[in-house]
Design an enzyme around this catalytic site. Sequence first.
Site, short mmCIF file in Angstrom:
data_model
loop_
_atom_site.label_atom_id
_atom_site.label_comp_id
_atom_site.label_asym_id
_atom_site.label_seq_id
_atom_site.Cartn_x
_atom_site.Cartn_y
_atom_site.Cartn_z
N TYR A 298 -7.02 -10.82 17.29
CA TYR A 298 -6.29 -11.37 16.15
C TYR A 298 -6.60 -12.84 15.88
CZ TYR A 298 -2.24 -13.18 13.56
OH TYR A 298 -1.43 -13.81 12.64
N ARG B 275 0.81 -1.23 0.00
CA ARG B 275 0.00 0.00 0.00
C ARG B 275 0.83 1.27 0.00
NH1 ARG B 275 -2.46 -0.60 6.18
NH2 ARG B 275 -0.50 -1.27 7.14
N1 LIG Z 1 5.30 -13.03 12.27
C1 LIG Z 1 4.69 -14.09 12.78
O1 LIG Z 1 5.19 -14.72 13.73
C2 LIG Z 1 3.41 -14.58 12.19
C3 LIG Z 1 2.86 -15.76 12.72
C4 LIG Z 1 1.69 -16.26 12.18
C5 LIG Z 1 1.08 -15.60 11.13
N2 LIG Z 1 1.63 -14.44 10.63
C6 LIG Z 1 0.94 -13.81 9.51
O2 LIG Z 1 1.88 -13.62 8.47
C7 LIG Z 1 1.47 -12.50 7.66
C8 LIG Z 1 2.64 -11.57 7.46
O3 LIG Z 1 3.06 -11.11 8.73
P1 LIG Z 1 4.53 -10.54 9.05
O4 LIG Z 1 4.98 -11.20 10.28
O5 LIG Z 1 5.38 -10.59 7.83
O6 LIG Z 1 4.15 -9.04 9.43
P2 LIG Z 1 4.72 -7.62 8.96
O7 LIG Z 1 6.19 -7.64 8.82
O8 LIG Z 1 4.06 -6.66 9.88
O9 LIG Z 1 4.11 -7.47 7.49
C9 LIG Z 1 2.73 -7.32 7.28
C10 LIG Z 1 2.52 -6.90 5.85
O10 LIG Z 1 1.11 -6.72 5.64
C11 LIG Z 1 0.93 -5.45 5.06
N3 LIG Z 1 -0.40 -4.90 5.32
C12 LIG Z 1 -1.02 -4.70 6.50
N4 LIG Z 1 -2.23 -4.15 6.29
C13 LIG Z 1 -2.37 -4.01 4.94
C14 LIG Z 1 -3.39 -3.50 4.11
N5 LIG Z 1 -4.52 -2.97 4.61
N6 LIG Z 1 -3.20 -3.54 2.77
C15 LIG Z 1 -2.06 -4.04 2.26
N7 LIG Z 1 -1.04 -4.51 2.99
C16 LIG Z 1 -1.21 -4.49 4.33
C17 LIG Z 1 2.04 -4.58 5.66
O11 LIG Z 1 2.20 -3.40 4.90
P3 LIG Z 1 2.78 -2.03 5.57
O12 LIG Z 1 4.27 -2.15 5.57
O13 LIG Z 1 2.26 -0.97 4.65
O14 LIG Z 1 2.20 -1.93 6.94
C18 LIG Z 1 3.19 -5.56 5.53
O15 LIG Z 1 3.67 -5.58 4.21
C19 LIG Z 1 0.28 -11.87 8.39
O16 LIG Z 1 -0.93 -12.29 7.77
C20 LIG Z 1 0.39 -12.42 9.79
O17 LIG Z 1 -0.86 -12.49 10.44
C21 LIG Z 1 2.78 -13.92 11.14
#
Ligand SMILES: NC(=O)c1ccc[n+]([C@@H]2O[C@H](COP(=O)([O-])OP(=O)(O)OC[C@H]3O[C@@H](n4cnc5c(N)ncnc54)[C@H](OP(=O)(O)O)[C@@H]3O)[C@@H](O)[C@H]2O)c1
Length: 245
Positions: A168, A36
């Site tokens: 969440y 975004r």
């Molecule tokens: N990290 C973990 O331990 C973990 C565990 C289980 C599941 N997950 C899942 O894995 C996925 C990725 O998480 P991550 O750990 O990589 O988190 P992250 O580093 O916070 O990345 C999240 C990504 O989602 C984007 N995003 C959030 N809201 C958005 C929107 N409205 N439109 C478009 N993009 C949006 C963010 O963009 P911006 O940079 O613009 O904010 C960022 O690119 C998520 O679905 C999370 O729930 C993560």
Amino acid sequence: MSETKIALVTGANKGIGYEIAAGLGALGYRVAVGARDEARRESAVEKLRAAGADAFGVPLDVTGDRSVTDAAELIEARAGRLDVLVNNAGISGEMGPGWVQDPTTLDLDLVRTVVETNVIGVIRVTNAMLPLLRRSPSPRIVNVSSSVASLTRQADPDIEVGPIMAAYAPTKSYLNAVTVQYARQFAGTNILINAACPGLVATDFTGFLGPRTPEQGAATAIRLATLPDDGPTGSFFEDDGVIPW
Ligand SMILES: NC(=O)c1ccc[n+]([C@@H]2O[C@H](COP(=O)([O-])OP(=O)(O)OC[C@H]3O[C@@H](n4cnc5c(N)ncnc54)[C@H](OP(=O)(O)O)[C@@H]3O)[C@@H](O)[C@H]2O)c1
């Protein structure tokens, strides 16, 4: 039809999404980098290209109807179809003291915000991209979920499931349930859809506290994005195999 497969990853500018894009790029996929924020998106595209991937940026906020339809139009103009959609973008919503979301004091606007991104956003993006996916001989959809979505594990006092995340965690259970409904709808077609848990990964999301790297977190999603035609559908996976609902 071009031999090169096209993949869209949402939230691909950083964290696990970036590594899913990088992994698919390394496998020869042309990668649409959904993000975004323009500066973050372009910097990710540059980095992916520097690593040899065929990547292009797609402005995409999963909470915006217009943003998502514009993204589908851009991908149609640039690539003509989609072979893979990875719904990775997600948020935890604000955490309370001790990194907990206490169900007894939840802010309802927080709940709405997390549902809007983690569930409605996925339905919005999937349905907008479906006409492009249907042009692929073997469409794959991966919804990035979490093991905290597993009601079986959450309800078992003998399993360590981490902090209470009452805003969440249920959004990912909801996402899993939606994944199953899509799989039922796609029965008898060539579209495979599954949910993936990345494990506990060091990203912005976790305050960089998880034991796994984003690259390790991307592995299951990449596997599900590249399933053969006889692969599973309507299921929920982590590195070690199937996660119980
Ligand atoms: N990290 C973990 O331990 C973990 C565990 C289980 C599941 N997950 C899942 O894995 C996925 C990725 O998480 P991550 O750990 O990589 O988190 P992250 O580093 O916070 O990345 C999240 C990504 O989602 C984007 N995003 C959030 N809201 C958005 C929107 N409205 N439109 C478009 N993009 C949006 C963010 O963009 P911006 O940079 O613009 O904010 C960022 O690119 C998520 O679905 C999370 O729930 C993560």
